[in-house]
Write a protein that holds these residues in place. Structure first.
Motif, PDB file in Angstrom:
ATOM      1  N   ILE A 131       0.853  -1.189   0.000  1.00  0.00           N
ATOM      2  CA  ILE A 131       0.000   0.000   0.000  1.00  0.00           C
ATOM      3  C   ILE A 131       0.889   1.239   0.000  1.00  0.00           C
ATOM      4  O   ILE A 131       2.036   1.187   0.488  1.00  0.00           O
ATOM      5  CB  ILE A 131      -0.920  -0.016   1.252  1.00  0.00           C
ATOM      6  CG1 ILE A 131      -2.018   1.053   1.164  1.00  0.00           C
ATOM      7  CG2 ILE A 131      -0.110   0.141   2.530  1.00  0.00           C
ATOM      8  CD1 ILE A 131      -3.109   0.734   0.180  1.00  0.00           C
ATOM      9  N   HIS A 132       0.386   2.346  -0.523  1.00  0.00           N
ATOM     10  CA  HIS A 132       1.174   3.576  -0.474  1.00  0.00           C
ATOM     11  C   HIS A 132       1.505   3.929   0.969  1.00  0.00           C
ATOM     12  O   HIS A 132       0.702   3.715   1.882  1.00  0.00           O
ATOM     13  CB  HIS A 132       0.426   4.731  -1.136  1.00  0.00           C
ATOM     14  CG  HIS A 132       1.276   5.940  -1.327  1.00  0.00           C
ATOM     15  ND1 HIS A 132       1.389   6.923  -0.369  1.00  0.00           N
ATOM     16  CD2 HIS A 132       2.100   6.319  -2.354  1.00  0.00           C
ATOM     17  CE1 HIS A 132       2.222   7.859  -0.792  1.00  0.00           C
ATOM     18  NE2 HIS A 132       2.666   7.525  -1.995  1.00  0.00           N
ATOM     19  N   GLU A 133       2.669   4.501   1.170  1.00  0.00           N
ATOM     20  CA  GLU A 133       3.167   4.764   2.523  1.00  0.00           C
ATOM     21  C   GLU A 133       2.210   5.615   3.354  1.00  0.00           C
ATOM     22  O   GLU A 133       2.128   5.457   4.575  1.00  0.00           O
ATOM     23  CB  GLU A 133       4.537   5.434   2.477  1.00  0.00           C
ATOM     24  CG  GLU A 133       4.561   6.792   1.810  1.00  0.00           C
ATOM     25  CD  GLU A 133       5.920   7.461   1.895  1.00  0.00           C
ATOM     26  OE1 GLU A 133       6.861   6.831   2.411  1.00  0.00           O
ATOM     27  OE2 GLU A 133       6.032   8.624   1.441  1.00  0.00           O
ATOM     28  N   ILE A 134       1.457   6.507   2.716  1.00  0.00           N
ATOM     29  CA  ILE A 134       0.529   7.362   3.460  1.00  0.00           C
ATOM     30  C   ILE A 134      -0.597   6.539   4.086  1.00  0.00           C
ATOM     31  O   ILE A 134      -1.113   6.879   5.150  1.00  0.00           O
ATOM     32  CB  ILE A 134      -0.053   8.453   2.531  1.00  0.00           C
ATOM     33  CG1 ILE A 134       1.065   9.414   2.107  1.00  0.00           C
ATOM     34  CG2 ILE A 134      -1.174   9.229   3.211  1.00  0.00           C
ATOM     35  CD1 ILE A 134       0.623  10.456   1.083  1.00  0.00           C
ATOM     36  N   GLY A 135      -0.960   5.433   3.431  1.00  0.00           N
ATOM     37  CA  GLY A 135      -2.065   4.628   3.937  1.00  0.00           C
ATOM     38  C   GLY A 135      -1.662   3.467   4.819  1.00  0.00           C
ATOM     39  O   GLY A 135      -2.527   2.807   5.411  1.00  0.00           O
ATOM     40  N   ALA A 136      -0.365   3.204   4.948  1.00  0.00           N
ATOM     41  CA  ALA A 136       0.083   1.989   5.632  1.00  0.00           C
ATOM     42  C   ALA A 136      -0.420   1.909   7.069  1.00  0.00           C
ATOM     43  O   ALA A 136      -0.890   0.858   7.531  1.00  0.00           O
ATOM     44  CB  ALA A 136       1.606   1.904   5.596  1.00  0.00           C
ATOM     45  N   SER A 137      -0.340   3.001   7.796  1.00  0.00           N
ATOM     46  CA  SER A 137      -0.737   2.972   9.208  1.00  0.00           C
ATOM     47  C   SER A 137      -2.216   2.646   9.365  1.00  0.00           C
ATOM     48  O   SER A 137      -2.634   2.085  10.388  1.00  0.00           O
ATOM     49  CB  SER A 137      -0.419   4.317   9.873  1.00  0.00           C
ATOM     50  OG  SER A 137      -1.168   5.369   9.284  1.00  0.00           O
ATOM     51  N   HIS A 138      -3.028   2.986   8.352  1.00  0.00           N
ATOM     52  CA  HIS A 138      -4.467   2.729   8.436  1.00  0.00           C
ATOM     53  C   HIS A 138      -4.805   1.244   8.265  1.00  0.00           C
ATOM     54  O   HIS A 138      -5.870   0.800   8.704  1.00  0.00           O
ATOM     55  CB  HIS A 138      -5.212   3.546   7.387  1.00  0.00           C
ATOM     56  CG  HIS A 138      -5.161   5.026   7.641  1.00  0.00           C
ATOM     57  ND1 HIS A 138      -5.730   5.616   8.741  1.00  0.00           N
ATOM     58  CD2 HIS A 138      -4.589   6.030   6.933  1.00  0.00           C
ATOM     59  CE1 HIS A 138      -5.534   6.916   8.704  1.00  0.00           C
ATOM     60  NE2 HIS A 138      -4.826   7.199   7.614  1.00  0.00           N
ATOM     61  N   LEU A 139      -3.923   0.499   7.616  1.00  0.00           N
ATOM     62  CA  LEU A 139      -4.131  -0.944   7.544  1.00  0.00           C
ATOM     63  C   LEU A 139      -3.764  -1.617   8.864  1.00  0.00           C
ATOM     64  O   LEU A 139      -4.409  -2.574   9.275  1.00  0.00           O
ATOM     65  CB  LEU A 139      -3.305  -1.546   6.411  1.00  0.00           C
ATOM     66  CG  LEU A 139      -3.684  -1.164   4.979  1.00  0.00           C
ATOM     67  CD1 LEU A 139      -2.859  -1.979   3.985  1.00  0.00           C
ATOM     68  CD2 LEU A 139      -5.170  -1.373   4.717  1.00  0.00           C
ATOM     69  N   VAL A 140      -2.750  -1.086   9.505  1.00  0.00           N
ATOM     70  CA  VAL A 140      -2.298  -1.653  10.778  1.00  0.00           C
ATOM     71  C   VAL A 140      -3.288  -1.319  11.897  1.00  0.00           C
ATOM     72  O   VAL A 140      -3.611  -2.163  12.735  1.00  0.00           O
ATOM     73  CB  VAL A 140      -0.889  -1.138  11.123  1.00  0.00           C
ATOM     74  CG1 VAL A 140      -0.444  -1.639  12.491  1.00  0.00           C
ATOM     75  CG2 VAL A 140       0.106  -1.568  10.045  1.00  0.00           C
ATOM     76  N   ASP A 141      -3.780  -0.101  11.897  1.00  0.00           N
ATOM     77  CA  ASP A 141      -4.781   0.342  12.873  1.00  0.00           C
ATOM     78  C   ASP A 141      -5.889   1.056  12.115  1.00  0.00           C
ATOM     79  O   ASP A 141      -5.779   2.251  11.813  1.00  0.00           O
ATOM     80  CB  ASP A 141      -4.158   1.281  13.905  1.00  0.00           C
ATOM     81  CG  ASP A 141      -5.185   1.809  14.909  1.00  0.00           C
ATOM     82  OD1 ASP A 141      -6.354   1.362  14.865  1.00  0.00           O
ATOM     83  OD2 ASP A 141      -4.822   2.672  15.728  1.00  0.00           O
ATOM     84  N   PRO A 142      -6.980   0.343  11.772  1.00  0.00           N
ATOM     85  CA  PRO A 142      -8.017   0.925  10.922  1.00  0.00           C
ATOM     86  C   PRO A 142      -9.013   1.817  11.652  1.00  0.00           C
ATOM     87  O   PRO A 142      -9.972   2.275  11.038  1.00  0.00           O
ATOM     88  CB  PRO A 142      -8.751  -0.312  10.360  1.00  0.00           C
ATOM     89  CG  PRO A 142      -8.092  -1.503  10.918  1.00  0.00           C
ATOM     90  CD  PRO A 142      -7.189  -1.077  12.018  1.00  0.00           C
TER      91      PRO A 142
END
Length: 304
Positions: free
Chosen positions: A99-110
């Motif tokens: 996933i693009h780096e900007i969205g990565a944290s949202h996959l880990v903590d949605p």
């Protein structure tokens, strides 16, 4: 197509590529997930998660062992594209989730993504499930210029932030096909029309138009829409969508100036939604509300 239908992509020179109708929002031909039956099998986009079993059934139909899936690649983290990522990652234990780096944290903590989605989609939330977090060590951050290696296919990554700051396009240089994410609008195959997508909170008209230039420059043979399905690339199709977007924003802006109230503008367009015969009255109406909300947010931001 209806929910669960699996078809091979036969447009252009595409090979080893299939798409499945996930039945998103209980609507046929609205949400597609793509599957590569390649040396390193891959899933592009994941749907909202509610019907992730449909994707797993498609893997079974293609005789792809879940342990062999190498890549799960949502084009962006909006839940209609990435909501199933955690479910599929759990079922496909060896897959990297890219996933693009900007969205990565949202996959880990949605959690923040869920909050924003509930605010954006309103009553449509009933069609969703809470996304499962993706383990951080399974997430691979992408940037424009990267390449996803699938063995006999290579997907070049292009950042396309107009629809959302975490959106990317994938260009399969071997098949000369572009996974459009939501950068090229919504393709409605039954009526052969392009419709706007302008969701809150990050829709940006100027950047959306710039993203269309990216696709023009690639000049691919085939466009692969998550909403919905493959189509042949024709000269002028990006100009057509640019006109659709500009006209849509101008129309909403004029009504917003007239009524002066965002809720009233939503109601106006929801009551006059088109494509009711294609998507059904409820989905067509909610689609209009979502897109109006995004334009109004963009207009308010522009005035700040």
């Amino acid at each position: 197509m209806t929910r669960g239908d699996l078809r091979e992509v036969t447009v252009g020179d595409c090979s080893d590529l299939y798409y499945v109708d996930t039945g998103m929002y209980d609507t046929d031909e609205y949400g597609a997930v793509y599957i590569y039956d390649s040396a390193r099998p891959a899933i592009v986009d994941t749907g909202i998660g509610t019907h992730h079993e449909v994707v797993l059934d498609a893997l079974d139909e293609l005789d792809i062992d879940r342990e062999d899936v190498a890549v799960i690649a949502p084009t962006h983290v909006h839940l209609d594209h990435a909501g199933g990522a955690g479910y599929l990652a759990e079922a496909c234990p060896n897959a990297e989730v890219m996933i693009h780096e900007i969205g990565a944290s949202h996959l880990v903590d949605p959690s923040r993504l869920v909050e924003g989605t509930k605010a954006a989609v309103g009553d449509q939330w009933e069609f969703y499930v809470e996304p499962k977090p993706v383990p951080e060590d399974r997430v691979v951050e992408l940037n424009g210029g990267d390449t996803i290696e699938l063995g006999d296919h290579r997907l070049d990554v292009y950042h396309a932030p107009g629809h959302a700051p975490h959106q990317v396009l994938f260009h399969d240089r071997d098949d000369d096909a572009v996974f459009t994410a939501d950068a090229a609008g919504i393709w409605v195959p039954s009526v052969e029309e392009i419709r706007q997508t302008s969701p809150p909170s990050n829709f940006d008209l100027d950047q959306c138009l710039a993203d269309l230039e990216t696709i023009r420059d690639l000049d691919p043979e085939t466009l692969l829409y998550p909403h919905f399905g493959p189509r042949e690339y024709e000269q002028g199709v990006m100009d057509e969508y640019a006109d659709v977007l500009r006209e849509w924003v101008e129309t909403v802006e004029a009504k917003y100036d007239e009524l002066g109230d965002a809720d009233a503008v939503e109601d106006y367009f929801a009551e006059r939604a088109d494509l009711v015969d294609v998507w059904g009255e409820r989905k067509a109406s909610e689609e209009a509300r979502l897109n109006v909300r995004g334009v109004v947010t963009y207009l308010d931001r522009r005035e700040e």
